[in-house]
Design a protein around this motif. Structure first.
Motif, short mmCIF file in Angstrom:
data_model
loop_
_atom_site.label_atom_id
_atom_site.label_comp_id
_atom_site.label_asym_id
_atom_site.label_seq_id
_atom_site.Cartn_x
_atom_site.Cartn_y
_atom_site.Cartn_z
N ARG A 222 -14.82 4.31 -11.53
CA ARG A 222 -15.06 4.49 -12.85
C ARG A 222 -13.88 5.55 -13.17
O ARG A 222 -13.49 5.59 -14.50
N PHE A 223 -13.19 6.00 -12.10
CA PHE A 223 -11.54 6.57 -12.47
C PHE A 223 -10.71 5.81 -12.32
O PHE A 223 -9.06 6.18 -12.36
N GLY A 224 -10.81 4.54 -12.24
CA GLY A 224 -9.67 3.18 -12.18
C GLY A 224 -9.26 3.20 -10.75
O GLY A 224 -9.70 3.92 -9.71
N ALA A 225 -8.44 2.17 -10.64
CA ALA A 225 -7.82 1.72 -9.52
C ALA A 225 -6.57 2.78 -8.72
O ALA A 225 -5.99 3.49 -9.70
N HIS A 226 -6.59 2.84 -7.75
CA HIS A 226 -5.62 3.73 -6.97
C HIS A 226 -4.66 2.81 -5.88
O HIS A 226 -5.32 2.08 -5.28
N ILE A 227 -3.64 3.31 -5.62
CA ILE A 227 -2.45 2.57 -4.65
C ILE A 227 -2.92 3.06 -3.33
O ILE A 227 -2.84 2.53 -2.41
N GLY A 228 -3.41 4.48 -3.20
CA GLY A 228 -3.37 5.00 -1.83
C GLY A 228 -2.29 5.95 -1.35
O GLY A 228 -1.08 5.63 -1.76
N PRO A 229 -2.70 7.15 -0.85
CA PRO A 229 -1.40 8.06 -0.44
C PRO A 229 -0.29 7.69 0.13
O PRO A 229 0.68 7.77 -0.06
N VAL A 230 -0.64 6.92 1.43
CA VAL A 230 0.58 6.18 2.15
C VAL A 230 1.32 5.36 1.31
O VAL A 230 2.49 5.24 1.28
N ALA A 231 0.71 4.20 0.85
CA ALA A 231 1.29 3.30 0.12
C ALA A 231 2.05 3.90 -0.98
O ALA A 231 3.44 3.51 -1.25
N HIS A 232 1.41 4.70 -1.72
CA HIS A 232 2.34 5.42 -2.88
C HIS A 232 3.37 6.31 -2.22
O HIS A 232 4.59 6.06 -2.94
N ALA A 233 3.58 6.83 -1.14
CA ALA A 233 4.77 7.57 -0.81
C ALA A 233 5.55 6.61 -0.08
O ALA A 233 6.86 6.96 -0.49
N VAL A 234 5.34 5.65 0.38
CA VAL A 234 6.46 4.57 0.70
C VAL A 234 6.82 3.83 -0.12
O VAL A 234 8.27 4.10 -0.35
N LEU A 235 6.43 3.78 -1.42
CA LEU A 235 7.04 3.04 -2.67
C LEU A 235 7.98 4.16 -2.81
O LEU A 235 9.03 3.62 -3.63
N HIS A 236 7.90 5.09 -2.95
CA HIS A 236 8.75 6.28 -3.83
C HIS A 236 9.92 6.68 -2.56
O HIS A 236 10.93 7.45 -2.95
N HIS A 237 9.71 6.32 -1.36
CA HIS A 237 10.75 6.79 -0.29
C HIS A 237 11.19 5.88 0.37
O HIS A 237 12.54 5.98 1.05
N ALA A 238 10.71 4.59 0.53
CA ALA A 238 11.38 3.43 1.37
C ALA A 238 12.76 2.80 0.73
O ALA A 238 12.65 3.05 -0.57
N VAL A 239 13.55 2.36 1.31
CA VAL A 239 15.19 1.85 0.89
C VAL A 239 14.94 0.35 1.10
O VAL A 239 15.83 -0.39 0.37
N ALA A 240 14.05 -0.47 1.60
CA ALA A 240 14.06 -2.00 1.62
C ALA A 240 12.95 -2.22 0.69
O ALA A 240 11.91 -1.50 0.12
N PRO A 241 12.90 -3.55 0.44
CA PRO A 241 11.55 -4.04 -0.50
C PRO A 241 10.53 -3.86 0.22
O PRO A 241 10.14 -3.81 1.52
N VAL A 242 9.12 -3.34 -0.48
CA VAL A 242 8.16 -3.07 0.04
C VAL A 242 7.11 -4.06 -0.42
O VAL A 242 6.82 -4.28 -1.69
N ALA A 243 6.29 -4.51 0.42
CA ALA A 243 5.16 -5.36 -0.06
C ALA A 243 3.93 -4.68 0.27
O ALA A 243 3.81 -4.13 1.37
N VAL A 244 2.93 -4.53 -0.78
CA VAL A 244 1.57 -3.75 -0.79
C VAL A 244 0.65 -4.90 -0.78
O VAL A 244 0.50 -5.61 -1.79
N VAL A 245 -0.12 -4.94 0.39
CA VAL A 245 -1.21 -5.98 0.62
C VAL A 245 -2.42 -5.38 0.41
O VAL A 245 -2.84 -4.50 1.24
#
Length: 301
Positions: free
Chosen positions: A275-298
């Motif tokens: 009921r609080f909505g969807a979440h990306i998850g802490p690891v995926a969220h952090a990787v998206l903000h710090h990786a320098v290559a394209p990121v695929a979230v599956v």
């Protein structure tokens, strides 16, 4: 289902980079590329302004996808490129159309021009809500960035692809995420580097000699678990070279640091409905903000 690679397009440099990456991916997959331009209607008083009138809106909403499609078709011969313009809230529309796609590609600004992504609210909402794999591509991403160095020490699209990097949690390895990473490595005819990060024991509960022996034993156990988890996948994909890395430390930090030598980073996102909505998850969220290559979230169950 209409099998295609789908890219969200808004005319920005970020979405143009995403469209170029998506065209290359569509060619690797042998699938058509579909450009989706979403126009969010402006409030009526603004729509009546000279620069935002109905004719102006229609002109830009039709011109952006048409010109982008024409450019992609000329630069990527052999790829079937189509464009569609839809009205509505971008986050909602992209989630809806992604249900019929094999892959959704989005653009994002880079952080400080150095590394990582500036993930906007639309991108975060789409990644968190769609069950199709989503790839985030930074503005300025070039084809050569995915490849190894040539003899002159310069990345070149004529050289081999850099490895695909998979961040794997061996406590709950998911077949969907692993299969996606192996298939991406196979398409690129490159190696798959699988990285598992684990938490070391706290220093203060052991004497120094005991700690060293416990740490070493734990490191061997984690490495063996990673090997066991990947053994059936090596058998399914014998042509893919697998490079295993089991290290102590933060998963997000390890993946982000290793992304500098990757053509694509793959991470999983557990599907959570609350009921609080969807979440990306802490690891995926952090990787998206710090990786320098394209990121695929599956997404996975």
């Amino acid at each position: 289902m209409f099998r295609s690679v789908l890219v969200g397009l808004d005319g920005s440099s970020e979405s143009r980079a995403a469209a170029e990456w998506a065209a290359r991916e569509a060619k690797l997959r042998g699938l058509p590329l579909r450009l989706v331009h979403v126009w969010e209607p402006v409030p009526e008083p603004m729509a009546q302004a000279p620069l935002l009138g109905a004719e102006t809106q229609q002109h830009w909403s039709e011109r952006i996808p048409r010109e982008t499609a024409e450019g992609l078709q000329s630069r990527h011969p052999g790829v079937d490129v189509t464009a569609v313009h839809l009205n509505g809230r971008p986050g909602d529309v992209l989630v809806d159309v992604a249900r019929d796609a094999e892959l959704l590609v989005l653009g994002s600004r880079g952080l400080s021009g150095v590394g990582g992504f500036m993930v906007g609210s639309v991108g975060q909402a789409v990644i968190a809500r769609t069950e199709a794999p989503v790839v985030l591509v930074r503005s300025g991403e070039q084809a050569a960035d995915e490849h190894t160095m040539d003899p002159a020490g310069i990345p070149s699209a004529a050289t081999s692809f850099r490895p695909v990097l998979l961040g794997l949690d061996i406590r709950s390895p998911d077949d969907t995420v692993i299969a996606f990473a192996f298939e991406e490595a196979a398409r690129r005819r490159t190696a798959l580097r699988v990285l598992h990060a684990w938490s070391p024991p706290p220093y203060n509960i052991y004497g120094l000699s005991d700690h060293v022996s416990v740490y070493d034993e734990l490191a061997r156990e984690k490495a063996a678990e990673l090997t066991d988890a990947l053994r059936p996948w090596r058998q399914k994909h014998p042509a893919v070279e697998v490079i295993e890395a089991s290290r102590a430390g933060s998963a997000a930090d390890q993946i982000a640091n290793s992304s500098r030598n990757a053509s694509l980073v793959v991470v999983g996102r557990r599907i959570r409905r609350s009921r609080f909505g969807a979440h990306i998850g802490p690891v995926a969220h952090a990787v998206l903000h710090h990786a320098v290559a394209p990121v695929a979230v599956v997404a996975h169950a």
